[in-house]
Design a protein around this motif. Structure first.
Motif, PDB file in Angstrom:
ATOM      1  N   GLY A  90      46.711  35.960  50.505  1.00  0.00           N
ATOM      2  CA  GLY A  90      45.884  37.006  51.077  1.00  0.00           C
ATOM      3  C   GLY A  90      45.429  38.039  50.058  1.00  0.00           C
ATOM      4  N   ALA A  91      44.722  39.035  50.568  1.00  0.00           N
ATOM      5  CA  ALA A  91      44.204  40.105  49.708  1.00  0.00           C
ATOM      6  C   ALA A  91      45.347  40.942  49.158  1.00  0.00           C
ATOM      7  N   PRO A  92      45.131  41.581  48.002  1.00  0.00           N
ATOM      8  CA  PRO A  92      46.193  42.406  47.411  1.00  0.00           C
ATOM      9  C   PRO A  92      46.408  43.707  48.173  1.00  0.00           C
ATOM     10  N   LEU A  93      47.519  44.334  47.865  1.00  0.00           N
ATOM     11  CA  LEU A  93      47.947  45.574  48.502  1.00  0.00           C
ATOM     12  C   LEU A  93      46.827  46.596  48.633  1.00  0.00           C
ATOM     13  N   THR A  94      46.069  46.799  47.582  1.00  0.00           N
ATOM     14  CA  THR A  94      45.090  47.888  47.575  1.00  0.00           C
ATOM     15  C   THR A  94      43.841  47.596  48.391  1.00  0.00           C
ATOM     16  N   TRP A  95      43.613  46.331  48.785  1.00  0.00           N
ATOM     17  CA  TRP A  95      42.413  46.027  49.559  1.00  0.00           C
ATOM     18  C   TRP A  95      42.421  46.757  50.891  1.00  0.00           C
TER      19      TRP A  95
ATOM     20  N   ARG B  88      47.288  47.703  38.931  1.00  0.00           N
ATOM     21  CA  ARG B  88      46.652  46.466  39.383  1.00  0.00           C
ATOM     22  C   ARG B  88      47.630  45.294  39.401  1.00  0.00           C
ATOM     23  N   LYS B  89      48.450  45.186  38.379  1.00  0.00           N
ATOM     24  CA  LYS B  89      49.409  44.078  38.344  1.00  0.00           C
ATOM     25  C   LYS B  89      50.364  44.139  39.531  1.00  0.00           C
TER      26      LYS B  89
ATOM     27  N   LEU C  84      48.542  43.033  42.768  1.00  0.00           N
ATOM     28  CA  LEU C  84      48.285  41.593  42.840  1.00  0.00           C
ATOM     29  C   LEU C  84      49.539  40.793  43.186  1.00  0.00           C
ATOM     30  N   THR C  85      50.711  41.363  42.978  1.00  0.00           N
ATOM     31  CA  THR C  85      51.942  40.651  43.365  1.00  0.00           C
ATOM     32  C   THR C  85      52.319  40.889  44.820  1.00  0.00           C
ATOM     33  N   ARG C  86      51.694  41.868  45.458  1.00  0.00           N
ATOM     34  CA  ARG C  86      52.029  42.227  46.840  1.00  0.00           C
ATOM     35  C   ARG C  86      50.792  41.992  47.695  1.00  0.00           C
ATOM     36  N   LYS C  87      50.822  40.891  48.447  1.00  0.00           N
ATOM     37  CA  LYS C  87      49.617  40.445  49.134  1.00  0.00           C
ATOM     38  C   LYS C  87      49.804  40.366  50.640  1.00  0.00           C
TER      39      LYS C  87
END
Length: 528
Positions: A429-434, A446-447, A450-453
């Motif tokens: 799925g989309a990353p945390l910040t989406w 950002r890293k 991207l690990t938390r989706k």
């Protein structure tokens, strides 16, 4: 006006709006709504006003699907600027509240070091005084606990900003709901009504009970000839209800697309995560005309925009008995109360905790734990459901992840074996910040994001769920593939997409294990 009785056309759409943006959970609820307004929606409008050409180019680029760009012609830049200025003027309390949250968290980071918090109350921004409690967790990490019910009654949450938009579904895709305000359009009827207005119920009851145009216009507080003409275009002299919308024996499950299931016995109808197409002309799907005249229970699994869908709930409010929602943790801005939200838009709501039971005629609903899919945030308002209806037990998993397979062993021990399991496999799925960026008061690396989706189960996790529940029938759903929901989902798969390869692997495993399994898309009916 004519006194001829009129029905609602089967392809009528409605969107609930706040400041002309779609009123999904993070926009409507007070704390997340203020922060999304200040930290996301206003910056998007500022960006569009400065460079509408950049937004138009991004919207036209398939690789930018789901990006935060306004989908409006450059000729409408003045309308967006006027909307932005109006919001800044009228929503000053919400904007100041969002700034105060950041200031308060800066205060906690600097001064809340594990010792007494009471001296910090006097240093809180005035916008937060009386609306937050300062607390530590058991690791002495400080946080703000928001008093959400009080904030619904404050200047942060203004009912005057609410409206509805009515239109006809012609099969085209509406603009993305997370980024594009609903500007005036020909054939669209925007009415400044609060979302709990009873006229909405009277309008959608016209699918089964016709009324004269004059009465419908009065219910919606319409007086002008132009608006009356637009309203009349939404109505018809013919009923379009499907004759097989009820059953008189056995049980039935109908799949309406995405995560929406209708479970029926002769005496009870249960609808899960309703997100229903309003385009019967497509001919390949169940739509509103296929629903029973009464829905006893509507089960909501979690608060994401594709599971709490106002454009469907407002159409069905008049026929739903009780909406069942998971209880939130109480006071965390990333975890707003679904109950408070839906009660304020006119629904009758019951909150449940894990393993709460709701008996009904011939069966029971049990709420079950839901792990994952929320980027490791402390979000409690999420629930799967185990439903026993017409002699069969059905596990409705939505986007719950099988990251801890022992959970489903415990569920089976608590409620018994499962006959049929519905499992979501959006496993990349989309990353945390989406979805959550506006709620943070410091940048998220950002890293880390991207690990938390926003991910559900992969093949191994879905197989683990199935085996632990003991189900012999499995359906993959909630993948966001149906074309009518892309204004909410903005998904884009190819045959080589990781998610679809994982689905194929899961189906292969099921076949080897002698389990009947399918990947659902658009429509399915099961009878017993």
């Amino acid at each position: 006006m004519s006194t001829e009785p009129l029905y609602l056309k089967p392809n009528v759409r409605i969107e609930g709006l706040v400041n002309q943006f779609v009123a999904w959970t993070h926009v409507y609820t007070p704390v997340s709504g203020a922060m999304n307004l200040a930290n996301l929606l206003l910056p998007i409008m500022d960006s569009y006003v400065q460079r509408p050409d950049v937004h138009l180019a991004a919207v036209a680029n398939p690789k930018m699907r789901g990006g935060f760009f306004i989908n409006a012609e450059a000729s409408r830049v003045d309308e967006v600027r006027d909307l932005r200025d109006r919001i800044v003027r009228d929503e000053s309390a919400a904007i100041a509240f969002a700034a105060a949250v950041k200031n308060a968290e800066d205060l906690l980071r600097a001064q809340a070091t594990g010792y007494d918090l009471s001296p910090l109350y006097a240093q809180l921004p005035p916008e937060l005084r009386g609306y937050v409690e300062l607390v530590y967790d058991l690791n002495h990490q400080p946080t703000l606990r928001f008093l959400e019910p009080l904030l619904y009654r404050s200047a942060v949450h203004r009912r005057e900003r609410e409206a509805i938009e009515l239109s006809l579904d012609d099969g085209s895709e509406p603009p993305f709901i997370l980024s594009t305000p609903r500007l005036a359009r020909d054939g669209h009827l925007q009415l400044p009504l609060p979302l709990d207005h009873t006229g909405i119920d009277e309008l959608f009851a016209l699918r089964s009970t016709p009324q004269p145009l004059e009465q419908v216009a009065k219910a919606l507080e319409i007086t002008g000839a132009e608006q009356e003409a637009t309203l009349r275009a939404l109505l018809t002299t013919e009923s379009t209800l499907a004759p097989d919308r009820h059953i008189d024996s056995g049980g039935r499950i109908r799949y309406f697309g995405h995560a929406c299931l209708l479970l029926q016995s002769p005496s009870t109808s249960i609808l899960v995560d309703p997100f229903i197409s309003s385009n019967p002309a497509a001919g390949d799907r169940f739509t509103y005309v296929d629903l029973p005249d009464r829905i006893d229970y509507c089960l909501i699994t979690h608060a994401h925009q594709d599971h709490v869908v106002l454009e469907t709930l407002l159409q069905l409010r008049h026929k739903i008995g009780t909406v069942v929602v998971p209880r939130n943790g109480g006071g965390q801005r990333q975890d707003p109360s679904i109950r408070h939200y839906l009660e304020r838009v006119g629904m009758t709501v019951r909150e449940v905790d894990d393993l709460d039971e709701l008996p009904f005629d011939g069966g029971t609903i049990v709420s079950a734990p839901f792990f994952g899919e929320h980027c490791d945030l402390d979000i409690r308002a999420k629930s799967s459901y185990w439903v026993n209806i017409a002699g069969r037990s059905v596990f409705v998993g939505a986007d719950t992840s099988g990251l801890e397979s022992h959970l489903y062993t415990r569920i089976r021990e608590a409620v018994g074996p499962t006959d049929v399991a519905f499992i979501g496999m959006e496993c990349d799925g989309a990353p945390l910040t989406w979805l959550y960026s506006a709620l943070f008061t410091q940048p998220v690396p950002r890293k880390m994001a991207l690990t938390r989706k926003l991910s559900g189960s992969n093949a191994a996790q879905a197989t683990g769920i199935l085996k632990q529940l003991g189900a012999r029938e499995a359906y993959v759903y909630a993948m966001g593939q149906e074309d009518w929901l892309q204004h909410v989902m903005a998904t884009s798969y190819t045959p080589e997409s990781y998610q679809l390869l994982q689905v194929a692997e899961f189906l292969d495993t099921c076949r080897r294990d002698g389990v009947h399994a399918e990947h659902l898309l658009v429509r399915k009916e099961m009878r017993w």
